[in-house]
Motif scaffolding. Structure first.
Motif, PDB file in Angstrom:
ATOM      1  N   SER A 188      -7.799  -7.647  -3.375  1.00 31.45           N
ATOM      2  CA  SER A 188      -8.889  -6.529  -3.302  1.00 31.45           C
ATOM      3  C   SER A 188      -8.617  -5.999  -2.131  1.00 31.45           C
ATOM      4  O   SER A 188      -9.030  -4.828  -1.811  1.00 31.45           O
ATOM      5  CB  SER A 188     -10.104  -7.419  -3.081  1.00 31.45           C
ATOM      6  OG  SER A 188     -10.129  -8.447  -1.674  1.00 31.45           O
ATOM      7  N   ALA A 189      -7.444  -6.120  -1.188  1.00 28.08           N
ATOM      8  CA  ALA A 189      -7.169  -5.607  -0.019  1.00 28.08           C
ATOM      9  C   ALA A 189      -5.962  -4.634  -0.391  1.00 28.08           C
ATOM     10  O   ALA A 189      -5.494  -4.077   0.777  1.00 28.08           O
ATOM     11  CB  ALA A 189      -6.986  -6.357   0.955  1.00 28.08           C
ATOM     12  N   LEU A 190      -5.914  -4.012  -1.479  1.00 23.35           N
ATOM     13  CA  LEU A 190      -4.598  -3.318  -1.811  1.00 23.35           C
ATOM     14  C   LEU A 190      -4.986  -1.893  -1.175  1.00 23.35           C
ATOM     15  O   LEU A 190      -6.013  -1.363  -1.289  1.00 23.35           O
ATOM     16  CB  LEU A 190      -4.316  -3.281  -3.182  1.00 23.35           C
ATOM     17  CG  LEU A 190      -3.977  -4.339  -3.910  1.00 23.35           C
ATOM     18  CD1 LEU A 190      -3.405  -3.826  -5.292  1.00 23.35           C
ATOM     19  CD2 LEU A 190      -2.302  -4.660  -3.461  1.00 23.35           C
ATOM     20  N   ASP A 191      -4.006  -1.330  -0.587  1.00 21.06           N
ATOM     21  CA  ASP A 191      -4.180  -0.065   0.188  1.00 21.06           C
ATOM     22  C   ASP A 191      -3.887   1.076  -0.742  1.00 21.06           C
ATOM     23  O   ASP A 191      -3.441   0.702  -1.918  1.00 21.06           O
ATOM     24  CB  ASP A 191      -3.315   0.048   1.368  1.00 21.06           C
ATOM     25  CG  ASP A 191      -1.885   0.592   1.235  1.00 21.06           C
ATOM     26  OD1 ASP A 191      -1.459   0.887   0.094  1.00 21.06           O
ATOM     27  OD2 ASP A 191      -1.123   0.292   2.011  1.00 21.06           O
ATOM     28  N   PRO A 192      -4.364   2.228  -0.775  1.00 18.42           N
ATOM     29  CA  PRO A 192      -4.363   3.417  -1.757  1.00 18.42           C
ATOM     30  C   PRO A 192      -2.603   3.689  -2.221  1.00 18.42           C
ATOM     31  O   PRO A 192      -2.542   3.833  -3.127  1.00 18.42           O
ATOM     32  CB  PRO A 192      -4.386   4.650  -1.024  1.00 18.42           C
ATOM     33  CG  PRO A 192      -5.726   4.055   0.021  1.00 18.42           C
ATOM     34  CD  PRO A 192      -5.151   2.905   0.440  1.00 18.42           C
ATOM     35  N   GLU A 193      -1.679   3.344  -1.258  1.00 19.05           N
ATOM     36  CA  GLU A 193      -0.271   3.591  -1.438  1.00 19.05           C
ATOM     37  C   GLU A 193       0.330   2.725  -2.579  1.00 19.05           C
ATOM     38  O   GLU A 193       1.004   2.740  -3.407  1.00 19.05           O
ATOM     39  CB  GLU A 193       0.551   3.553  -0.344  1.00 19.05           C
ATOM     40  CG  GLU A 193       0.242   5.202   0.417  1.00 19.05           C
ATOM     41  CD  GLU A 193       0.470   6.357  -0.003  1.00 19.05           C
ATOM     42  OE1 GLU A 193       1.592   6.188  -0.899  1.00 19.05           O
ATOM     43  OE2 GLU A 193      -0.367   6.989  -0.063  1.00 19.05           O
ATOM     44  N   ASP A 194      -0.451   1.268  -2.393  1.00 17.34           N
ATOM     45  CA  ASP A 194      -0.110   0.283  -3.214  1.00 17.34           C
ATOM     46  C   ASP A 194      -0.600   0.583  -4.676  1.00 17.34           C
ATOM     47  O   ASP A 194       0.134   0.194  -5.568  1.00 17.34           O
ATOM     48  CB  ASP A 194      -0.224  -1.017  -2.697  1.00 17.34           C
ATOM     49  CG  ASP A 194       0.487  -1.483  -1.626  1.00 17.34           C
ATOM     50  OD1 ASP A 194       1.566  -0.824  -1.330  1.00 17.34           O
ATOM     51  OD2 ASP A 194       0.368  -2.366  -0.884  1.00 17.34           O
TER      52      ASP A 194
END
Length: 117
Positions: free
Chosen positions: A5-11
């Motif tokens: 749930s903590a994936l950043d937009p680049e990932d």
């Protein structure tokens, strides 16, 4: 395993690129990696009579061939339930053991993030 749930937009972008490559090429896997400068490399499964490479191994090879010195992250979109050790090793060789490897299903939903190590 890392909290998905903590994936950043680049990932998330890596997953989107991998999913698009998988669908466009009609292959079992799509993968994307991001190097130390933020450049991305995408690839699908290679299945020739004389050469077989997973999508993630191919993406890592493309990064190396383009001069990447390290990896920040990797993603693979597949029906498989885990990232094979050989694929994690390829990411580890270029990015190091802490490099995150995102696994997502064919619909692009991330299921887990593991380290390359």
């Amino acid at each position: 395993m890392t909290d998905i749930s903590a994936l950043d937009p680049e990932d998330r972008k890596l997953i989107t690129l991998a999913r698009a490559t998988r669908a466009r090429n009609g292959v079992p896997e799509g993968a994307a990696v991001r190097d130390e400068t933020g450049r991305t490399y995408v690839a699908g499964t290679v299945a020739l009579d004389s050469l077989r490479l997973s999508a993630l191994a191919t993406a890592v090879a493309m990064a190396v061939a383009s001069g990447a010195k390290s990896l920040e992250a990797a993603a693979v979109v597949t029906e498989a339930s885990a990232v094979p050790d050989a694929d994690r090793a390829a990411v580890r060789d270029l990015g190091g053991p802490a490099t995150p490897v995102l696994l997502a299903g064919p619909d692009g939903t991330p299921s887990e993030v593991v380290s390359a190590g």
